[in-house]
Every structure is written in structure tokens, then in C-alpha cells.
Design an enzyme around this catalytic site. Structure first.
Site, mmCIF file in Angstrom:
data_model
loop_
_atom_site.group_PDB
_atom_site.id
_atom_site.type_symbol
_atom_site.label_atom_id
_atom_site.label_comp_id
_atom_site.label_asym_id
_atom_site.label_seq_id
_atom_site.Cartn_x
_atom_site.Cartn_y
_atom_site.Cartn_z
ATOM 1 C CG HIS A 99 49.493 37.107 47.351
ATOM 2 N ND1 HIS A 99 49.767 37.410 48.651
ATOM 3 C CD2 HIS A 99 48.171 36.826 47.296
ATOM 4 C CE1 HIS A 99 48.655 37.313 49.363
ATOM 5 N NE2 HIS A 99 47.669 36.975 48.562
ATOM 6 C CB CYS A 143 45.966 39.318 50.228
ATOM 7 S SG CYS A 143 44.698 38.106 49.855
#
Lengths: 460, 240
Positions: free
Chosen positions: B190, B96
Site C-alpha cells: 500500500h 493486498c
């Protein structure tokens, strides 16, 4: 008249929802909001004395209910969203539930407000006092990142310049939030170092919000709460207006809260066994003092306070079963510490849902220190995992080092309770997040063999 | 039999540690431990000198915007070392915000911020929040995870990690997710990524062993719980 009709319609809907066995904490509020969009503003204008908000990540419900208990002791009428429904519709429901057609006026309102909803709520209703508990990284997908959240809160508070802020001095994130606001501010904090301090559990280091340097801690209670200072820019914990001291002479802890210059002293020896409760009680006592109550009233309020649903709530179904709500890493870590201190043979049930009110992202399970349970593995007979994310939590426990044979997946809530009751353990614990709470509590209440449920001090 | 030993370097854990990404470190550690492979985890903090000669795996997690820019600033000091490691085929796993900052630039408050420029991809601001469960197909397997970003990443000719089956991925437009260059893996996933995707976790361990010991095969583990967890997620997303 339209407002009165909205109240009647909402009351009927809530009653109907209750009769049909639904947990109707928000249904009435949602309907009233649809019938009359400015109803919250109107309710706010019906509060004669003070409107108090409690906001922050953890401890909102307990702190708010304790403040409510203090206000009730002072003999005033008061609205309170006791069950913790804390967005606009939940607040409206609270007003509706305490409305009778003869009287639509109150002296006080004690309202727990979801920290990310603060801007929406404050567009309708301006509080006299806002109590801040703490700000931890929580349900990130709903709130965006921490800095964005703090900015939103700041903007919301700026719309109400007469509001007094009561801030936890031990939380550097909150203190720097307050520093950026011109409002009148009071601080509370714990002065005594305890043996309960835990370090580096939720985040291994805390950065100064002003200059980005790593904060230095003389003492850390849990998470980022403690006695800190920035050795680069000088940002430091303010001297609290309300200071808590702890005495542990008789084995039972005593909490003593002092106002500045010792002009206000509350001393209570209710059985406080965790840092969570100490902060909640301190925040409530400080707020009670700020609202102009005598130390006697504050003390009576604290001592008659009863925690709400699922805050270390105890049941007995062939064995003691404790139910506790925990919503984020800090909350789970603190509840697991309580579980790990009980040396009886335990079944531990853990339930995780990922509905919007729970937070849709469950990766926080991996920021949570489930190794706390693994360390007392020999006293845990087995685990029961339930909720929509039951496999996520099972996987997390496997990687914490728990043997997969000890992990049982339950497909429904009856199986969770049956699993605990029928297992060979002596006690059961159920730790779970919000949207699972009321349904399992209903089952536990129906099957409870004790005369009434009883509470030990709250952890969430 | 000698004990095989790998070293992993967690870059800036004090800055980039959101969303349970330490779960990735834990998954690598445990899946090595269960095979009697020793995984040493070292940390590289702001201001530390580069000392990467024993490092087999680099890991960068996600962080908030302000912390991202602090990390980029410090990372410039180790850019050449990271570049060498990447070209040598060492593993670099970036998640991310940690993925975004490896590119030319990324979206930040009040405009774009300079990235590390280790790769040519770049990230533009998006008008919507890309949030929710995601499924991605790589050449060999499906990846499941949770994405949460407001940046649109364009690969600029680089190869993606996989194709989006459900969810948004790099930019919500071209169905690509992440980046794969040699053994560098950048991704928005995630969840955390590795515990739920044991095949990817094992691929990383296998590459590290091949690099260091020239060993190709990896002992099988009992992944029945991991498989059930994945099936459960895929089912809840209507993918099975």
C-alpha cells in the site's frame, strides 16, 4: 497507602514535566500504572454517581468536554480527560490531575475512551453510560479492519451488562453493533435535511452489516451518516429517542433537541456552522438528559462549553491563524470544507506525523478529498507541508492538481509559523494530526498578539 | 496527432477500497493526463455482466475479510474473462486482499477461504501481523510502500515481483514480495503503491500503450517531488 504514594509520585512527575516544558498528559499516568497496576479500578470505585464513556472515531473530545461542562453546571464534581489522552494511562492521568490529597472522591467521571482501547479500559472500569459518536475507518494499522474492531467493542461491552448505550441512529455501523447487544439502548439522530449533505466522499457505498446488500440512503449528512434502509433485509435507522431539528430562519442556525414525546426540549442558537458540531452537541445534550439533568442545566452546559486545544482554535500573529486537529479522511474533509468557505487569500499549512498515536499508515491521505482545496485554488496563496510525512502530503496535493510551485516543504515548526506570517496571504490555516498539535500550539501561543485565543465552533 | 486512449477497469470498488488504494487509480489517471493520454476508468460492480473487450488495465484493491469473500463469489462469473486477459498480456494490478484472493485460497476468519484460483499461489494464516514500511527491489528499481497483512503467501513456483530489502513481503520467510506473471502484478504494497513508485506506474502505462498502439516510448515527466518523497522515506528507514 501504595495507591496514595502512586498518586503523589505521578503528580510530582507531571508537574516536573510541565516545568521543563514537556507536554505531560500521559507521563504521570504511566508512572502510576507501573507503581500500582490496579489503580484505574480503584479510581473507578471512587466515583459515587455515574461514570460516562464517550467513544467512537470522530468528535470524542468535543462531545466529552461538552458533557463535562453540563455535569459541572449541575454542581457535581467530575473527572474528565479534557485534552483527549484516551488510553489507560491517559485516563489514570486525568484522575491524578484532579486528585488532591484531602479528597479522592468524585460524583462523576466523563472519560473519552479510544475505541480500540475500550476492551483494555473496560477490564478495569465499568461505565454506567457509553456514548457512541460514529465509527469510521480510522488508523487501520492499529485497529485491524472495521469488522474486527466492532467485534472487539462488542465483546468488551458484554462484560458490563448494566451499561446503558447511547447510539447515533444515523450511523448504520453503530446501530448494527447495538442490535447485537442485549443492553438498554437509546438513540439520537438528526431529523432535518440540510444543504450541507455531502455524498460519496469517504466511501462511495455503504453495505448492510446484516445481509451485505448496498444500503439505500434517503439522505446522507456525511460519510455513512444519514437516513438509510436496507431494501433486502429491512435493516433501517431506528426512530431516535433524542431528535435534532435545525432551523435556519435568521441565517444563524438554531439547533432544537427533543426528547421522546417532547418531554425534554433544548433550544440553542449558538453559532453552529457544521454537521460535526451538530452531532457533538446533540450527543452531549442527549447524554445530559439521560444522566437526569434538566433542560436548563443542559443548555447552560452547552453554552458555557469551550472547545479544547486545536479545535478551530484562533490566533493572531500579524494575521488571523486558525489551528485545527484532523485525524482521518472524514475529519480532514470537514475541516477543508470550512477552509474552502473562507474567501480570503489563504496560506494553508498541513502537518502529518506517523507516530503510533497518529496511525503509522498514511495511505488514508489518498482517501481524503484534497480536491476540496484544489477547487478553491485561486484563493490559496500557497501550501506549507510539515511533519514526518510532509512529502507524502505534498505528493497527494500534486496529484489533486495543485501546481508543485505552490508546495513548500518546512523542516521545522518555527518555519511553518514564519512561512504563514511572512507570506502575502491575509489569513492562515494549520491542519494537522495529533502528535504535532501541542508543539505548534505552544509556538502560536507564545507569538500570539491577541489578548487571548478565541474559538469558533469545533470541527473535530 | 490522434489522442491515445486507454481504458482501466476498477473491479469491485464498492467492496475493495481500503487503505487509499484509489490513489493508484488517481496516479494512473494523472500520469496519463499529463502526457495527453486519455484514461477512461470504468467500474465493475457485483452482479455486472463482463464487458471487458476495451479494457487495457484491470485493478483490484484491498478489502476486509467479509468483503473479500463477497468479491470472490461474484468474481467467479468473470474468471474466464480475466484468465483470457491475463494470458493475452493485459495488465492486472492487485493489491493486498485483492492479491490474496486471486490465488487458490487465503486465510479468513475461522479457517481458509476459497480464492478465485486464477493462479497457483496460496495464503496461509500467520501468527503475527505483518505491518510497517517496506522496501522491495525489482529487476530495475526499488519499490517503497506500507504493508499490513496477517496472511503468509507462498508463490508455489511463480515468480515474485521483487526481493524484500526491508520489511516482511509475502510471508516474512523467503524474502519474496508479490507475484509477477506476464503483466499481472500482485503485491502487498500500500502507500498507495503507484504515486510513490512512478517507475512502476509508467511501466504499466507503457505496457498498455505497447499492447494497444504498439508504441514503445513514453514521454518523461518532471518527477522531482516523487523522487524527493521516495528519498525521504528510504532515509527514514535507514536505507540511504
Amino acid at each position: 497507602m501504595r495507591r496514595i504514594l502512586a498518586v503523589i509520585a505521578a503528580k510530582m512527575t507531571s508537574a516536573l514535566a510541565k516545568l521543563t516544558g514537556h507536554q505531560g498528559t500521559n507521563i504521570g499516568g504511566e508512572l502510576a500504572l507501573r507503581l500500582c497496576p490496579d489503580i484505574l479500578t480503584w479510581f473507578g470505585s471512587k466515583v459515587k454517581d455515574k461514570i460516562i464513556f464517550v467513544t467512537g472515531t470522530n468528535g470524542k473530545t468535543s462531545t466529552n468536554n461538552m458533557i463535562y461542562s453540563i455535569i459541572r453546571q449541575s454542581g457535581h464534581s467530575c473527572v474528565c480527560n479534557q485534552l483527549g489522552a484516551n488510553m489507560n494511562s491517559g485516563l489514570i492521568s486525568a484522575f491524578i490531575n484532579s486528585s488532591t490529597l484531602g479528597s479522592l472522591e468524585w460524583d462523576y467521571a466523563c472519560l473519552e475512551v479510544d475505541e480500540a482501547s475500550l476492551p483494555k479500559v473496560m477490564a478495569h472500569i465499568k461505565p454506567h453510560i457509553i456514548v457512541f459518536t460514529n465509527i469510521f475507518v480510522d488508523q487501520l494499522d492499529r485497529h485491524g479492519e472495521m469488522d474486527a474492531l466492532l467485534d472487539k467493542i462488542k465483546t468488551a461491552i458484554k462484560t458490563s451488562e448494566d451499561t446503558v448505550l447511547l447510539i447515533n441512529a444515523d450511523d448504520p455501523a453503530l446501530v448494527s453493533l447495538g442490535d447485537g447487544l442485549p443492553h438498554m439502548k437509546y438513540y439520537y439522530g438528526i431529523e432535518t435535511e440540510t444543504d450541507m449533505g455531502s455524498k460519496g466522499l469517504a466511501r462511495d457505498s455503504v453495505l448492510c452489516k446484516k445481509c451485505g446488500n448496498r444500503l439505500h440512503y434517503n439522505y446522507c449528512y456525511y460519510g455513512q451518516l444519514g437516513h438509510y434502509t436496507c431494501q433486502k433485509c429491512g435493516f433501517t435507522r431506528p426512530v431516535p429517542d433524542f431528535r435534532a431539528f435545525l432551523e435556519d430562519k435568521t441565517g444563524k442556525r438554531k439547533l432544537i433537541v427533543w426528547g421522546k414525546d417532547k418531554d425534554f426540549i433544548v433550544e440553542t442558537d449558538i453559532n453552529i456552522n457544521d454537521t460535526y458540531s451538530i452531532y457533538n452537541t446533540l450527543a452531549a445534550a442527549s447524554c445530559g438528559a439521560l444522566a437526569g439533568n434538566t433542560p436548563e442545566t443542559v443548555l447552560n452546559g452547552i453554552e458555557t462549553y469551550r472547545p479544547q486545544v486545536g479545535r478551530m482554535e484562533k490566533f493572531y500573529i500579524q494575521k488571523p491563524i486558525t489551528l485545527n486537529l484532523a485525524k482521518n479522511p472524514i475529519g480532514f474533509n470537514e475541516s477543508m470544507k470550512v477552509v474552502s468557505r473562507d474567501s480570503s487569500l489563504k496560506t494553508v499549512a498541513i502537518g502529518i506525523n506517523d507516530l503510533p498515536q497518529d496511525g503509522r499508515d498514511v495511505s488514508w491521505l489518498w482517501d481524503t478529498n484534497f480536491e476540496i482545496l484544489q477547487e478553491v485554488d485561486e484563493s490559496i496563496y500557497g501550501y506549507i507541508l510539515f511533519g514526518q510525512r510532509r512529502y507524502d502530503i505534498a505528493l497527494r496535493l500534486k496529484y489533486a492538481g495543485v501546481e508543485p510551485e505552490k508546495l513548500i516543504i518546512a523542516e521545522n515548526l518555527e518555519d511553518v509559523v514564519d512561512g504563514i506570517v511572512k507570506s502575502e496571504s491575509d489569513v492562515g490555516y494549520i491542519l494537522l494530526n495529533y502528535s504535532l498539535l501541542f508543539d505548534i500550539q505552544k509556538i502560536l501561543k507564545e507569538r500570539n498578539e491577541g489578548n487571548e485565543t478565541y474559538h469558533v465552533p469545533s470541527v473535530s | 496527432m490522434r489522442v491515445m486512449k486507454l481504458t482501466m477497469c476498477h473491479l469491485y470498488p464498492e467492496l475493495l477500497n481500503l487503505y487509499g488504494d484509489t490513489g493508484n487509480v488517481l496516479a494512473l489517471f494523472k500520469r496519463c493526463q499529463w502526457r495527453n493520454i486519455q484514461l477512461d476508468v470504468i467500474e465493475h460492480h457485483m452482479g455486472d455482466k463482463a464487458d471487458f473487450k476495451d479494457v487495457d488495465i484491470f485493478f483490484v484493491g484491498a478489502g476486509a475479510a467479509s468483503e473479500q469473500s463477497m468479491a470472490v463469489h461474484d468474481m467467479k462469473n468473470i474468471k474466464a474473462n480475466l484468465k483470457d486477459a491475463v494470458e493475452q498480456g493485459k495488465i492486472l494490478l492487485a493489491i493486498c486482499g485483492g492479491y490474496q484472493l486471486l490465488g487458490q485460497y487465503y486465510q479468513a476468519k475461522g479457517g481458509n477461504a476459497d480464492g478465485l484460483g486464477l493462479f497457483d499461489f496460496y495464503t496461509e494464516p500467520a501468527d503475527i501481523h505483518f505491518v510497517g514500511n517496506i522496501v522491495v527491489k525489482t529487476e530495475d528499481y526499488y519499490l517503497v510502500g506500507f504493508e499490513n497483512h496477517i496472511g503468509k503467501t507462498y508463490l508455489n513456483g511463480l515468480k515474485p515481483l521483487g526481493q524484500v530489502i526491508s520489511g516482511f513481503g509475502n510471508n516474512g520467510e523467503d524474502k519474496t514480495e508479490g507475484v509477477r506473471y506476464k503483466n499481472t502484478i500482485g503485491t502487498y504494497l500500500h502507500g498507495p503503491l503507484l504515486p510513490k513508485n512512478p517507475k512502476l506506474c509508467d511501466e504499466i502505462i507503457a505496457i498498455a500503450l505497447k499492447n494497444k498502439y504498439n508504441i514503445a516510448n513514453l514521454e518523461e515527466l518532471d518527477d522531482s517531488l516523487e523522487i524527493k518523497a521516495r528519498e525521504h522515506i528510504l532515509k527514514s528507514m535507514g536505507q540511504k
